[in-house]
Design a protein around this motif. Structure first.
Motif, PDB file in Angstrom:
ATOM      1  N   HIS A 102       0.870  -1.176   0.000  1.00  0.00           N
ATOM      2  CA  HIS A 102       0.000   0.000   0.000  1.00  0.00           C
ATOM      3  C   HIS A 102       0.904   1.222   0.000  1.00  0.00           C
ATOM      4  O   HIS A 102       1.775   1.357   0.865  1.00  0.00           O
ATOM      5  N   THR A 103       0.725   2.112  -0.981  1.00  0.00           N
ATOM      6  CA  THR A 103       1.580   3.283  -1.104  1.00  0.00           C
ATOM      7  C   THR A 103       0.749   4.561  -1.084  1.00  0.00           C
ATOM      8  O   THR A 103      -0.424   4.570  -1.462  1.00  0.00           O
ATOM      9  N   TYR A 104       1.395   5.639  -0.638  1.00  0.00           N
ATOM     10  CA  TYR A 104       0.769   6.964  -0.643  1.00  0.00           C
ATOM     11  C   TYR A 104       1.875   8.007  -0.590  1.00  0.00           C
ATOM     12  O   TYR A 104       2.966   7.746  -0.067  1.00  0.00           O
ATOM     13  N   PRO A 105       1.639   9.204  -1.144  1.00  0.00           N
ATOM     14  CA  PRO A 105       2.670  10.242  -1.141  1.00  0.00           C
ATOM     15  C   PRO A 105       2.984  10.704   0.278  1.00  0.00           C
ATOM     16  O   PRO A 105       2.083  10.996   1.066  1.00  0.00           O
ATOM     17  N   CYS A 106       4.267  10.754   0.611  1.00  0.00           N
ATOM     18  CA  CYS A 106       4.719  11.246   1.906  1.00  0.00           C
ATOM     19  C   CYS A 106       6.195  11.594   1.775  1.00  0.00           C
ATOM     20  O   CYS A 106       6.985  10.740   1.364  1.00  0.00           O
ATOM     21  N   PRO A 107       6.595  12.822   2.100  1.00  0.00           N
ATOM     22  CA  PRO A 107       8.001  13.192   1.941  1.00  0.00           C
ATOM     23  C   PRO A 107       8.905  12.375   2.858  1.00  0.00           C
ATOM     24  O   PRO A 107       8.519  12.001   3.967  1.00  0.00           O
ATOM     25  N   LEU A 108      10.123  12.105   2.398  1.00  0.00           N
ATOM     26  CA  LEU A 108      11.096  11.374   3.209  1.00  0.00           C
ATOM     27  C   LEU A 108      11.400  12.133   4.501  1.00  0.00           C
ATOM     28  O   LEU A 108      11.458  11.545   5.585  1.00  0.00           O
ATOM     29  N   ASP A 109      11.616  13.443   4.394  1.00  0.00           N
ATOM     30  CA  ASP A 109      11.796  14.332   5.554  1.00  0.00           C
ATOM     31  C   ASP A 109      12.943  13.859   6.443  1.00  0.00           C
ATOM     32  O   ASP A 109      12.742  13.364   7.557  1.00  0.00           O
ATOM     33  N   ARG A 110      14.165  14.045   5.954  1.00  0.00           N
ATOM     34  CA  ARG A 110      15.333  13.698   6.770  1.00  0.00           C
ATOM     35  C   ARG A 110      15.309  14.494   8.074  1.00  0.00           C
ATOM     36  O   ARG A 110      15.106  15.694   8.076  1.00  0.00           O
ATOM     37  N   ARG A 111      15.510  13.775   9.193  1.00  0.00           N
ATOM     38  CA  ARG A 111      15.490  14.417  10.500  1.00  0.00           C
ATOM     39  C   ARG A 111      16.851  14.203  11.150  1.00  0.00           C
ATOM     40  O   ARG A 111      17.858  14.597  10.567  1.00  0.00           O
ATOM     41  N   GLN A 112      16.906  13.593  12.305  1.00  0.00           N
ATOM     42  CA  GLN A 112      18.207  13.241  12.874  1.00  0.00           C
ATOM     43  C   GLN A 112      18.658  11.869  12.365  1.00  0.00           C
ATOM     44  O   GLN A 112      19.616  11.306  12.858  1.00  0.00           O
ATOM     45  N   PHE A 113      17.912  11.343  11.412  1.00  0.00           N
ATOM     46  CA  PHE A 113      18.315  10.151  10.682  1.00  0.00           C
ATOM     47  C   PHE A 113      17.836  10.336   9.251  1.00  0.00           C
ATOM     48  O   PHE A 113      17.426  11.432   8.868  1.00  0.00           O
ATOM     49  N   GLU A 114      17.905   9.297   8.452  1.00  0.00           N
ATOM     50  CA  GLU A 114      17.639   9.445   7.019  1.00  0.00           C
ATOM     51  C   GLU A 114      16.201   9.788   6.683  1.00  0.00           C
ATOM     52  O   GLU A 114      15.896  10.207   5.578  1.00  0.00           O
ATOM     53  N   GLY A 115      15.271   9.584   7.641  1.00  0.00           N
ATOM     54  CA  GLY A 115      13.874   9.946   7.416  1.00  0.00           C
ATOM     55  C   GLY A 115      12.998   8.738   7.152  1.00  0.00           C
ATOM     56  O   GLY A 115      13.393   7.593   7.330  1.00  0.00           O
ATOM     57  N   GLY A 116      11.766   9.018   6.714  1.00  0.00           N
ATOM     58  CA  GLY A 116      10.812   7.950   6.452  1.00  0.00           C
ATOM     59  C   GLY A 116       9.959   7.634   7.661  1.00  0.00           C
ATOM     60  O   GLY A 116      10.042   8.299   8.703  1.00  0.00           O
ATOM     61  N   PRO A 117       9.098   6.614   7.563  1.00  0.00           N
ATOM     62  CA  PRO A 117       8.187   6.267   8.654  1.00  0.00           C
ATOM     63  C   PRO A 117       8.946   5.793   9.884  1.00  0.00           C
ATOM     64  O   PRO A 117      10.002   5.162   9.786  1.00  0.00           O
ATOM     65  N   ALA A 118       8.378   6.095  11.064  1.00  0.00           N
ATOM     66  CA  ALA A 118       9.031   5.730  12.326  1.00  0.00           C
ATOM     67  C   ALA A 118       8.163   4.832  13.193  1.00  0.00           C
ATOM     68  O   ALA A 118       8.639   4.336  14.215  1.00  0.00           O
ATOM     69  N   ALA A 119       6.897   4.651  12.851  1.00  0.00           N
ATOM     70  CA  ALA A 119       5.995   3.795  13.625  1.00  0.00           C
ATOM     71  C   ALA A 119       5.970   2.390  13.041  1.00  0.00           C
ATOM     72  O   ALA A 119       6.274   2.179  11.861  1.00  0.00           O
ATOM     73  N   THR A 120       5.590   1.428  13.881  1.00  0.00           N
ATOM     74  CA  THR A 120       5.498   0.022  13.482  1.00  0.00           C
ATOM     75  C   THR A 120       4.042  -0.363  13.253  1.00  0.00           C
ATOM     76  O   THR A 120       3.178   0.035  14.042  1.00  0.00           O
ATOM     77  N   PRO A 121       3.717  -1.099  12.194  1.00  0.00           N
ATOM     78  CA  PRO A 121       2.336  -1.543  11.980  1.00  0.00           C
ATOM     79  C   PRO A 121       1.821  -2.364  13.162  1.00  0.00           C
ATOM     80  O   PRO A 121       2.566  -3.099  13.808  1.00  0.00           O
ATOM     81  N   THR A 122       0.516  -2.219  13.426  1.00  0.00           N
ATOM     82  CA  THR A 122      -0.163  -2.972  14.482  1.00  0.00           C
ATOM     83  C   THR A 122      -1.214  -3.855  13.838  1.00  0.00           C
ATOM     84  O   THR A 122      -2.078  -3.367  13.104  1.00  0.00           O
ATOM     85  N   VAL A 123      -1.155  -5.159  14.108  1.00  0.00           N
ATOM     86  CA  VAL A 123      -2.109  -6.105  13.529  1.00  0.00           C
ATOM     87  C   VAL A 123      -3.108  -6.514  14.600  1.00  0.00           C
ATOM     88  O   VAL A 123      -2.734  -6.871  15.724  1.00  0.00           O
ATOM     89  N   ASP A 124      -4.395  -6.465  14.243  1.00  0.00           N
ATOM     90  CA  ASP A 124      -5.468  -6.886  15.140  1.00  0.00           C
ATOM     91  C   ASP A 124      -6.449  -7.715  14.331  1.00  0.00           C
ATOM     92  O   ASP A 124      -7.252  -7.170  13.563  1.00  0.00           O
ATOM     93  N   GLY A 125      -6.360  -9.037  14.474  1.00  0.00           N
ATOM     94  CA  GLY A 125      -7.233  -9.908  13.687  1.00  0.00           C
ATOM     95  C   GLY A 125      -6.980  -9.749  12.208  1.00  0.00           C
ATOM     96  O   GLY A 125      -5.862  -9.955  11.726  1.00  0.00           O
ATOM     97  N   ASN A 126      -8.004  -9.348  11.453  1.00  0.00           N
ATOM     98  CA  ASN A 126      -7.888  -9.201  10.000  1.00  0.00           C
ATOM     99  C   ASN A 126      -7.552  -7.779   9.573  1.00  0.00           C
ATOM    100  O   ASN A 126      -7.625  -7.459   8.373  1.00  0.00           O
ATOM    101  N   LEU A 127      -7.202  -6.929  10.529  1.00  0.00           N
ATOM    102  CA  LEU A 127      -6.908  -5.532  10.220  1.00  0.00           C
ATOM    103  C   LEU A 127      -5.487  -5.182  10.630  1.00  0.00           C
ATOM    104  O   LEU A 127      -4.947  -5.726  11.588  1.00  0.00           O
ATOM    105  N   VAL A 128      -4.868  -4.257   9.888  1.00  0.00           N
ATOM    106  CA  VAL A 128      -3.548  -3.752  10.236  1.00  0.00           C
ATOM    107  C   VAL A 128      -3.601  -2.225  10.207  1.00  0.00           C
ATOM    108  O   VAL A 128      -4.201  -1.632   9.297  1.00  0.00           O
TER     109      VAL A 128
END
Length: 210
Positions: A102-128
């Motif tokens: 699943h993709t969507y536009p989101c800037p890389l946004d380098r911060r104090q590291f290379e950037g990108g997403p910082a949260a981990t997916p959460t799975v609950d039954g048939n949903l993530v």
């Protein structure tokens, strides 16, 4: 070490532990595991690794970011960013085969590291559930990647993004999905996990990392 290299190495190491038991046992459905304590209940771990390290089963470049991995029902979920597009990956945990993206536009946004997403997916039954550092919150069908519902913390829920962006992994408790939103009167949100409607909101604090 570059962030995307680090992430690939993490997935390889986890595949060793999960490859033989990914289906039906040893699920790790959210950040810090099923009980939120960082402890795996799997048995039979080997501590006698050869000098050259454990055998690598598979590897995959998933993009830049600091998202960890979740595993449920033989599927492995993680996130990365390529060319200012966030990518939610669903892989076969045993082989690394891509099941869906699943993709969507989101800037890389380098911060104090290379950037990108910082949260981990959460799975609950048939949903993530996934959250971008910019506030894109998605509920996806775990089997297909189809969007069940989506919100934007800033545009839809009165959130206030900190300088370093959102990093909290969504938390499921009963029928609620809890997120660290930031913003006056809505620092913490409890949403209906099935449709994203607000159940309650509280606090005036800035969004943190947890």
């Amino acid at each position: 070490m570059k962030q995307n290299t680090t992430r690939t190495a993490i997935i390889c190491a986890l595949s060793l532990a999960l490859g033989a038991s990914a289906v039906g046992a040893g699920d790790w459905p959210r950040y810090r595991g099923a009980q939120n304590d960082g402890i795996s209940t799997e048995k039979g771990w080997s501590v006698a690794w050869p000098a050259e390290g454990p055998k690598q089963l598979w590897t995959l470049a998933v993009g830049t970011g600091a998202s960890s991995v979740s595993v449920s029902q033989g599927r492995l979920f993680t996130m990365g960013n390529k060319s200012d597009q966030d990518i939610v990956h669903c892989l076969d945990a045993a082989t690394g085969r891509q099941l869906w993206q699943h993709t969507y536009p989101c800037p890389l946004d380098r911060r104090q590291f290379e950037g990108g997403p910082a949260a981990t997916p959460t799975v609950d039954g048939n949903l993530v559930y996934t959250l971008s550092h910019q506030g894109h919150l998605f509920c996806l069908d775990a089997a297909t990647g189809k969007v069940v519902w989506q919100k934007h913390l800033l545009k839809d829920l009165g959130g206030q993004r900190s300088r370093w962006g959102y990093a909290c992994s969504p938390l499921v408790e009963g029928n609620m999905l809890i997120v660290d939103n930031g913003g006056r009167g809505a620092s913490t949100l409890a949403l209906n996990k099935l449709n994203g409607s607000v159940i309650w909101k509280s606090g005036d604090d800035y969004a943190g990392y947890a």
